[in-house]
Design a protein around this motif. Structure first.
Motif, mmCIF file in Angstrom:
data_model
loop_
_atom_site.group_PDB
_atom_site.id
_atom_site.type_symbol
_atom_site.label_atom_id
_atom_site.label_comp_id
_atom_site.label_asym_id
_atom_site.label_seq_id
_atom_site.Cartn_x
_atom_site.Cartn_y
_atom_site.Cartn_z
ATOM 1 N N ILE A 1 0.886 -1.154 0.000
ATOM 2 C CA ILE A 1 0.000 0.000 0.000
ATOM 3 C C ILE A 1 0.926 1.206 0.000
ATOM 4 O O ILE A 1 1.511 1.544 1.023
ATOM 5 N N GLY A 2 1.106 1.783 -1.184
ATOM 6 C CA GLY A 2 2.131 2.820 -1.318
ATOM 7 C C GLY A 2 3.481 2.165 -1.105
ATOM 8 O O GLY A 2 3.827 1.193 -1.756
ATOM 9 N N LYS A 3 4.215 2.678 -0.144
ATOM 10 C CA LYS A 3 5.523 2.084 0.146
ATOM 11 C C LYS A 3 5.468 1.109 1.324
ATOM 12 O O LYS A 3 6.482 0.563 1.729
ATOM 13 N N HIS A 4 4.275 0.874 1.853
ATOM 14 C CA HIS A 4 4.122 0.031 3.034
ATOM 15 C C HIS A 4 3.732 -1.394 2.666
ATOM 16 O O HIS A 4 2.867 -1.613 1.836
ATOM 17 N N VAL A 5 4.371 -2.354 3.316
ATOM 18 C CA VAL A 5 4.049 -3.770 3.136
ATOM 19 C C VAL A 5 3.088 -4.169 4.250
ATOM 20 O O VAL A 5 3.295 -3.834 5.416
ATOM 21 N N ARG A 6 2.030 -4.894 3.876
ATOM 22 C CA ARG A 6 1.065 -5.383 4.855
ATOM 23 C C ARG A 6 0.687 -6.813 4.516
ATOM 24 O O ARG A 6 0.710 -7.231 3.371
ATOM 25 N N TYR A 7 0.319 -7.568 5.542
ATOM 26 C CA TYR A 7 -0.079 -8.963 5.417
ATOM 27 C C TYR A 7 -1.480 -9.111 5.986
ATOM 28 O O TYR A 7 -1.745 -8.679 7.109
ATOM 29 N N LYS A 8 -2.375 -9.720 5.223
ATOM 30 C CA LYS A 8 -3.698 -10.030 5.753
ATOM 31 C C LYS A 8 -3.537 -11.180 6.727
ATOM 32 O O LYS A 8 -2.838 -12.159 6.431
ATOM 33 N N LEU A 9 -4.170 -11.075 7.868
ATOM 34 C CA LEU A 9 -4.043 -12.108 8.887
ATOM 35 C C LEU A 9 -4.489 -13.466 8.350
ATOM 36 O O LEU A 9 -3.851 -14.487 8.629
ATOM 37 N N GLU A 10 -5.528 -13.493 7.534
ATOM 38 C CA GLU A 10 -5.987 -14.774 6.982
ATOM 39 C C GLU A 10 -4.931 -15.387 6.059
ATOM 40 O O GLU A 10 -4.771 -16.609 6.015
ATOM 41 N N ASP A 11 -4.166 -14.555 5.329
ATOM 42 C CA ASP A 11 -3.085 -15.072 4.480
ATOM 43 C C ASP A 11 -1.943 -15.620 5.319
ATOM 44 O O ASP A 11 -1.332 -16.636 4.975
ATOM 45 N N VAL A 12 -1.656 -14.948 6.423
ATOM 46 C CA VAL A 12 -0.594 -15.419 7.321
ATOM 47 C C VAL A 12 -0.985 -16.769 7.909
ATOM 48 O O VAL A 12 -0.183 -17.702 7.929
ATOM 49 N N ARG A 13 -2.232 -16.885 8.334
ATOM 50 C CA ARG A 13 -2.689 -18.162 8.912
ATOM 51 C C ARG A 13 -2.669 -19.281 7.872
ATOM 52 O O ARG A 13 -2.298 -20.413 8.179
ATOM 53 N N ALA A 14 -3.059 -18.976 6.647
ATOM 54 C CA ALA A 14 -3.033 -19.990 5.577
ATOM 55 C C ALA A 14 -1.596 -20.432 5.315
ATOM 56 O O ALA A 14 -1.320 -21.625 5.140
ATOM 57 N N TRP A 15 -0.658 -19.489 5.294
ATOM 58 C CA TRP A 15 0.751 -19.817 5.082
ATOM 59 C C TRP A 15 1.279 -20.668 6.241
ATOM 60 O O TRP A 15 2.007 -21.636 6.023
ATOM 61 N N GLU A 16 0.879 -20.306 7.453
ATOM 62 C CA GLU A 16 1.300 -21.095 8.616
ATOM 63 C C GLU A 16 0.825 -22.544 8.490
ATOM 64 O O GLU A 16 1.582 -23.473 8.777
ATOM 65 N N ASP A 17 -0.415 -22.719 8.052
ATOM 66 C CA ASP A 17 -0.960 -24.077 7.909
ATOM 67 C C ASP A 17 -0.170 -24.902 6.894
ATOM 68 O O ASP A 17 -0.022 -26.111 7.054
ATOM 69 N N LYS A 18 0.357 -24.246 5.876
ATOM 70 C CA LYS A 18 1.132 -24.951 4.852
ATOM 71 C C LYS A 18 2.534 -25.322 5.336
ATOM 72 O O LYS A 18 3.229 -26.100 4.689
ATOM 73 N N GLN A 19 2.961 -24.771 6.460
ATOM 74 C CA GLN A 19 4.314 -25.003 6.940
ATOM 75 C C GLN A 19 4.460 -26.272 7.770
ATOM 76 O O GLN A 19 5.567 -26.675 8.101
ATOM 77 N N TYR A 20 3.347 -26.932 8.086
ATOM 78 C CA TYR A 20 3.435 -28.161 8.860
ATOM 79 C C TYR A 20 4.186 -29.222 8.069
ATOM 80 O O TYR A 20 3.904 -29.459 6.890
ATOM 81 N N ALA A 21 5.142 -29.852 8.715
ATOM 82 C CA ALA A 21 5.895 -30.926 8.064
ATOM 83 C C ALA A 21 5.023 -32.165 7.998
ATOM 84 O O ALA A 21 4.286 -32.478 8.943
ATOM 85 N N ASP A 22 5.111 -32.872 6.909
ATOM 86 C CA ASP A 22 4.385 -34.126 6.756
ATOM 87 C C ASP A 22 5.118 -35.202 7.555
ATOM 88 O O ASP A 22 6.234 -35.580 7.212
ATOM 89 N N GLN A 23 4.506 -35.671 8.623
ATOM 90 C CA GLN A 23 5.161 -36.627 9.508
ATOM 91 C C GLN A 23 5.435 -37.965 8.813
ATOM 92 O O GLN A 23 6.375 -38.642 9.156
ATOM 93 N N ALA A 24 4.638 -38.323 7.827
ATOM 94 C CA ALA A 24 4.833 -39.599 7.127
ATOM 95 C C ALA A 24 6.093 -39.561 6.260
ATOM 96 O O ALA A 24 6.709 -40.587 5.999
ATOM 97 N N ALA A 25 6.491 -38.376 5.815
ATOM 98 C CA ALA A 25 7.652 -38.248 4.939
ATOM 99 C C ALA A 25 8.968 -38.350 5.693
ATOM 100 O O ALA A 25 10.002 -38.590 5.123
ATOM 101 N N SER A 26 8.943 -38.172 7.039
ATOM 102 C CA SER A 26 10.215 -38.194 7.771
ATOM 103 C C SER A 26 10.655 -39.545 8.198
ATOM 104 O O SER A 26 10.236 -40.556 8.108
#
Length: 85
Positions: free
Chosen positions: A60-85
């Protein structure tokens, strides 16, 4: 000498609609907020932005912002797949 009381000033009409705080899903985080959320340095957050590896962000102009829902979605994708380890 008699003192004359000044006429009371008219008060502006009270607006019954007060601004409401944005819901948690509408909230936007700054890079500083994100760094505090993950307990990481601000330079790591900016590195993620430049590499495209962090949460989706907007400018937004020169400011970076993150929607909280996008942050939460990204967090959910960061879980390691336990079956792969």
């Amino acid at each position: 000498m008699t003192r004359v009381k000044p006429e009371p000033r008219a008060r502006p009409a009270r607006n019954s609609r007060r601004p409401t705080a944005p819901s948690s899903e509408d909230r936007h985080l700054s890079p500083e907020d994100l760094a505090a959320r993950f307990n990481m340095s601000l330079s790591t957050i900016y590195k993620w932005n430049s590499e495209g590896t962090g949460p989706r962000f907007m400018k937004i102009g020169k400011h970076v912002r993150y929607k909280l829902e996008d942050v939460r979605a990204w967090e959910d994708k960061q879980y390691a797949d336990q079956a792969a380890s």
